[in-house]
Design an enzyme around this catalytic site. Structure first.
Site, PDB file in Angstrom:
ATOM      1  N   TYR A 159       0.805  -1.275   0.108  1.00 12.70           N
ATOM      2  CA  TYR A 159      -0.043   0.014   0.007  1.00 12.70           C
ATOM      3  C   TYR A 159       0.935   1.353  -0.031  1.00 12.70           C
ATOM      4  O   TYR A 159       1.927   1.383   0.990  1.00 12.70           O
ATOM      5  CB  TYR A 159      -0.682  -0.132   1.125  1.00 12.70           C
ATOM      6  CG  TYR A 159      -1.304   1.375   1.683  1.00 12.70           C
ATOM      7  CD1 TYR A 159      -2.354   2.131   0.855  1.00 12.70           C
ATOM      8  CD2 TYR A 159      -0.582   2.137   2.615  1.00 12.70           C
ATOM      9  CE1 TYR A 159      -2.781   3.376   1.388  1.00 12.70           C
ATOM     10  CE2 TYR A 159      -1.077   3.201   3.004  1.00 12.70           C
ATOM     11  CZ  TYR A 159      -2.116   3.755   2.451  1.00 12.70           C
ATOM     12  OH  TYR A 159      -2.352   5.265   2.884  1.00 12.70           O
ATOM     13  N   ASP A 210       1.855   5.521   7.708  1.00  6.07           N
ATOM     14  CA  ASP A 210       0.603   5.175   7.828  1.00  6.07           C
ATOM     15  C   ASP A 210       0.786   3.521   7.649  1.00  6.07           C
ATOM     16  O   ASP A 210       1.401   3.168   6.846  1.00  6.07           O
ATOM     17  CB  ASP A 210       0.043   5.578   6.568  1.00  6.07           C
ATOM     18  CG  ASP A 210      -1.670   5.421   6.452  1.00  6.07           C
ATOM     19  OD1 ASP A 210      -1.972   4.466   7.518  1.00  6.07           O
ATOM     20  OD2 ASP A 210      -2.168   5.945   5.565  1.00  6.07           O
TER      21      ASP A 210
HETATM   22  C1  GCO Z   1      -4.250   8.220   3.606  1.00  5.71           C
HETATM   23  C2  GCO Z   1      -5.154   7.165   3.189  1.00  5.71           C
HETATM   24  C3  GCO Z   1      -5.490   6.798   1.825  1.00  5.71           C
HETATM   25  C4  GCO Z   1      -6.848   5.835   1.702  1.00  5.71           C
HETATM   26  C5  GCO Z   1      -7.707   6.378   0.652  1.00  5.71           C
HETATM   27  C6  GCO Z   1      -8.735   5.240   0.772  1.00  5.71           C
HETATM   28  O1  GCO Z   1      -3.838   8.364   4.783  1.00  5.71           O
HETATM   29  O2  GCO Z   1      -4.147   9.058   2.711  1.00  5.71           O
HETATM   30  O3  GCO Z   1      -4.839   6.091   4.004  1.00  5.71           O
HETATM   31  O4  GCO Z   1      -4.409   6.676   1.291  1.00  5.71           O
HETATM   32  O5  GCO Z   1      -6.215   4.586   1.335  1.00  5.71           O
HETATM   33  O6  GCO Z   1      -7.965   7.487   0.743  1.00  5.71           O
HETATM   34  O7  GCO Z   1      -9.654   5.888  -0.320  1.00  5.71           O
HETATM   35 MG    MG Z   2      -4.111   6.593   5.691  1.00  2.31          MG
END
Ligand code: GCO
Ligand code: MG
Length: 402
Positions: A159, A210
């Site tokens: 991610y 994150d």
């Molecule tokens: C962030 C989020 C995003 C989300 C996305 C889902 O911290 O910006 O985790 O990356 O995954 O907005 O729609």
């Molecule tokens: Mg996030």
């Protein structure tokens, strides 16, 4: 004043957006963001079939009563689809009220508490070296706060990194993509990223990270502790957001500041976290929280417990949501930081915006209302494309948090 018509505009200038536009008999109109990433048309149906028919003929100045009508009055409260729909309406109503008052929205909220809104952007790499370079590039652009994410050896498509770092709708998103996760691999690697970034770029830049809800409380506690030497601005979404009590354990073990809440949609989702001072930043944002009316309450409630704001602002929140957030950010006495991942140029063409970015700080601008509009003719050139967020599995196939 009376509401004469409400339109729901769906467009996809690089990714999908749902926009509410409320028209009045006095010629003033307002717009609001109602985008729910990966579930966009559910919100459209909710609005068109169940919300809009109830609002034609209503006085758009009665924002509080309309909010209560849509929230309490529905009996079936809460949930992201409901709250995004209410947000689209609420944000458009505040836009109308501020335009009618001849003021930028932040003035109606109580005026500016600061000159500018600190934002954080994203830097990512498939490995640590790439991420360190990406941080350098963002520093060169003037950013003062940077979220760092890196790929992990042995795990494809982590991610926030690599090909999927930019949250546009890729052609292969028409069905949910599958990612792979291993907490042991991640926990061993993540501290090395921050060691490398601090070594390369020093102590002045604010660093954020994150974890996307993927850890258990004790794993999150270990990570928070391991990251303490690198002095993070925050560690975000360590554990599944439903588990508010889980933060008690994390809190006992680490002084790394904690942020959570991008998937919350009411103040009750964060009540215990704030009352027990288990977090430092609340990540709720206008579009998912049900609009400006409840966000103001969340921010005030947070301030009682010394919790600061950190509104979610990835690219799937339209420039309208960002504009609305920025007025709240400029006002909120307990403002912390605003996420800003930036937008594709075609998105900014569809949503002409008064907000500006200068040297790592945002400002909502002085236009009346919230300052963001939609160019409907241009929007019509970008039709909706079905697109999903990915799903995540452990290496043995177990479905995991994404
Ligand atoms: C962030 C989020 C995003 C989300 C996305 C889902 O911290 O910006 O985790 O990356 O995954 O907005 O729609
Ligand atoms: Mg996030």
């Amino acid at each position: 004043m009376k509401i004469t018509d409400i339109k729901v505009i769906v467009c996809s200038p690089g990714r999908n957006f749902v926009t509410v536009k409320i028209m009045t008999d006095e010629g003033l109109y307002g717009v609001g963001d109602a985008t729910l990433n990966g579930r966009e048309l559910a919100v459209v149906a909710y609005l068109e079939e169940h919300v809009i028919p109830c609002l034609i003929g209503r006085d758009p100045h009665q924002i509080e009563d309309i909010w209560q009508y849509l929230y309490r009055g529905a009996y079936w409260r809460r949930g992201p689809v409901t709250m995004c729909a209410i947000s689209g309406i609420d944000t458009a109503l505040w836009d109308i009220k501020a335009k009618a008052a001849g003021m930028p929205l932040y003035q109606l909220l109580g005026g500016a508490s600061r000159d500018k809104v600190l934002c954080y952007t994203h830097a990512q790499g498939t490995d640590i070296a790439e991420c360190v370079d990406a941080v350098g590039a963002k520093l060169d652009q003037g950013f003062k706060a940077i979220r760092c994410q890196t790929g992990i050896p042995g795990l494809p498509n982590v991610y926030g990194t690599g090909k999927y770092a930019v949250t546009t709708n890729a052609a292969d998103d028409a069905m949910p993509r599958e990612e792979m996760w291993s907490t042991p691999k991640y926990l061993n690697y993540a501290p090395k990223l921050f060691e490398a970034v601090r070594n390369a770029h020093g102590e002045d830049v604010h660093l954020l990270h994150d974890t996307h809800h993927r850890l258990t409380p004790i794993e999150a506690a270990r990570l928070g502790k391991a990251l303490e030497p690198y002095n993070l601005f925050w560690l975000e979404d360590t554990v599944a957001a439903e588990l508010q009590e889980g933060f008690r354990l994390i809190r006992q073990h680490t002084t790394t500041p904690l942020a959570v809440g991008e998937v919350f949609n009411t103040i009750w989702d964060a009540r215990l976290l704030m009352e027990e001072q288990l977090i430092d930043y609340i990540r709720m944002t206008v579009v998912h929280a049900g609009g400006i009316t409840p966000m103001r309450r969340v921010m005030d409630f947070a301030s009682v417990y010394g919790v600061r704001t950190g509104c979610h602002g990835a690219m799937d929140m339209s420039p309208i949501c960002l504009g609305a957030n920025l007025h709240l950010d400029l006002w909120a006495p307990n403002f912390g930081i605003q996420e800003f991942s930036g937008y594709l140029p075609e998105i900014l063409d569809v949503f002409p915006s008064a907000w500006t970015l200068n040297d790592g700080n945002l400002h909502p601008g002085e236009a009346h209302g919230h300052g963001v509009d939609i160019d409907e003719d241009l929007a019509a050139k970008y039709p909706y494309q079905r697109a999903y967020l990915p799903v995540n599995r452990l290496e043995d196939g177990t479905l995991w948090h994404w």
